[in-house]
Design an enzyme around this catalytic site. Structure first.
Site, PDB file in Angstrom:
ATOM      1  CB  ALA A 204      -0.884  -0.016   1.242  1.00  0.00           C
TER       2      ALA A 204
ATOM      3  N   GLY B 105       0.780  -5.038   0.809  1.00  0.00           N
ATOM      4  CA  GLY B 105      -0.392  -5.138  -0.064  1.00  0.00           C
ATOM      5  C   GLY B 105      -0.066  -5.781  -1.408  1.00  0.00           C
TER       6      GLY B 105
ATOM      7  CD  GLU C 112      -1.989  -7.657   2.803  1.00  0.00           C
ATOM      8  OE1 GLU C 112      -1.746  -6.500   2.424  1.00  0.00           O
ATOM      9  OE2 GLU C 112      -2.471  -7.900   3.924  1.00  0.00           O
TER      10      GLU C 112
ATOM     11  CD  GLU D 237       1.879  -5.449   5.640  1.00  0.00           C
ATOM     12  OE1 GLU D 237       2.679  -6.343   5.984  1.00  0.00           O
ATOM     13  OE2 GLU D 237       1.137  -5.563   4.644  1.00  0.00           O
TER      14      GLU D 237
END
Ligand code: CAA
Length: 258
Positions: free
Chosen positions: A65, A109, A112, A132
């Site tokens: 992200a 992300g 993911e 993260e």
């Protein structure tokens, strides 16, 4: 629709989405996720397309992200906009198969997103991770859940708690990726697989995908019952008689593919 952060290419029955924010290692900002969602909906609704490929650059599939976009958000912001879920889940809703072709970093992300795809083909340069924890948070798009199902609790804990990267060989040995290929061959191999899938009976492919996914959501008995029912349902499509007749007649099947 024209896109600024992804490229969308349709090659016969394969839709290829290339994540394209080279200056930010393909970090997944809102615009990119909106565009990815729109492209996936376009491909899902396009009768000509039988399989989807998501890829990045040779340096990064996606480095997670967008931290710069996230950094100043408050709890109120993330709660009210349902951050990470609102425009992040389309890949896991698409009924057509999606292959992730990963070279370079697939972190946070990015990892993911790759795990939302149906399977991952990795270049030998690929690096996976859920870092993260190193920026004071935890995975927010399935990293603690999907990664644990892919590689088991012990390894998932290692990845999520230490934030370390996993190379392609370890990802293959752990069951995170389906295949590892030389970086130069990544797109060709992934495209070959996608073309092969797109050439099969489309309902059979979609039902096969749904059935394998069922294995994650239910008990073995329920899953077996589901599989039997949908297996039976395939006999309602002409592709079943065509596929079997072609085998017996020693010719290539002509599936309807719609
Ligand atoms: N968000 C925003 N920008 C990012 C980014 C990210 N996730 N990852 C890289 N970039 C940017 C860098 O800030 C840098 O930009 P500038 O040139 O403007 O400084 C550019 O991309 C190149 O990155 P680096 O200079 O850091 O390149 P590197 O080769 O030295 O390192 C890397 C590459 C290991 C991927 C490193 O950039 C990195 O660790 N990135 C962050 C990875 C990360 O923590 N991801 C998790 C994000 S949180 C998340 O994803 C939550 C979730 O679960 C959804």
């Amino acid at each position: 629709m024209s896109y600024e952060t992804i490229l969308l290419d349709k090659r016969e029955a394969v839709g290829i989405i290339t994540l394209n924010r080279p200056k930010a290692m393909n970090a997944l900002n809102n615009q990119l996720m909106d565009e990815l969602t729109a492209a996936l909906r376009d491909l899902e609704g396009d009768d000509e397309i039988g399989c989807i490929l998501i890829t990045g650059s040779d340096k990064a599939f996606a480095a997670g992200a967008d931290i710069k976009q996230m950094a100043d958000k408050s709890y109120r912001d993330v709660f009210m906009e349902d951050f990470i879920s609102a425009n992040w889940e389309e890949a896991s809703r698409v009924r057509k198969p999606i292959i992730a072709a990963v070279a370079g970093y697939a972190l946070g992300g990015g990892c993911e997103l790759a795990m939302m795809c149906d399977f991952i083909i990795a270049a030998d340069t690929a690096k996976f991770g859920q870092p993260e924890i190193t920026i004071g948070v935890i995975p927010g798009a399935g990293g603690t859940q999907r990664l644990t199902r892919f590689i088991g609790k012990s390894k998932a804990m290692d990845m999520v708690l230490t934030g370390r990267h996993m190379d392609a060989a370890e990802a293959l040995a752990s069951g995170l990726v389906a295949r590892v290929v030389p970086a130069d061959d990544l797109l060709d191999v992934a495209l070959d697989a996608a073309e092969k899938i797109a050439g099969f009976s489309r309902p059979a492919v979609m039902i096969a995908k749904e059935s394998v996914n069922r294995a994650y959501e239910t008990t073995l008995n329920e899953g077996m019952r589901f599989e039997r029912r949908v297996f039976h349902s395939l006999f309602a499509f002409e592709d079943q008689s065509e596929g079997m007749a072609a085998f017996i007649e020693k010719r290539r099947p002509q599936f309807k593919n719609r």
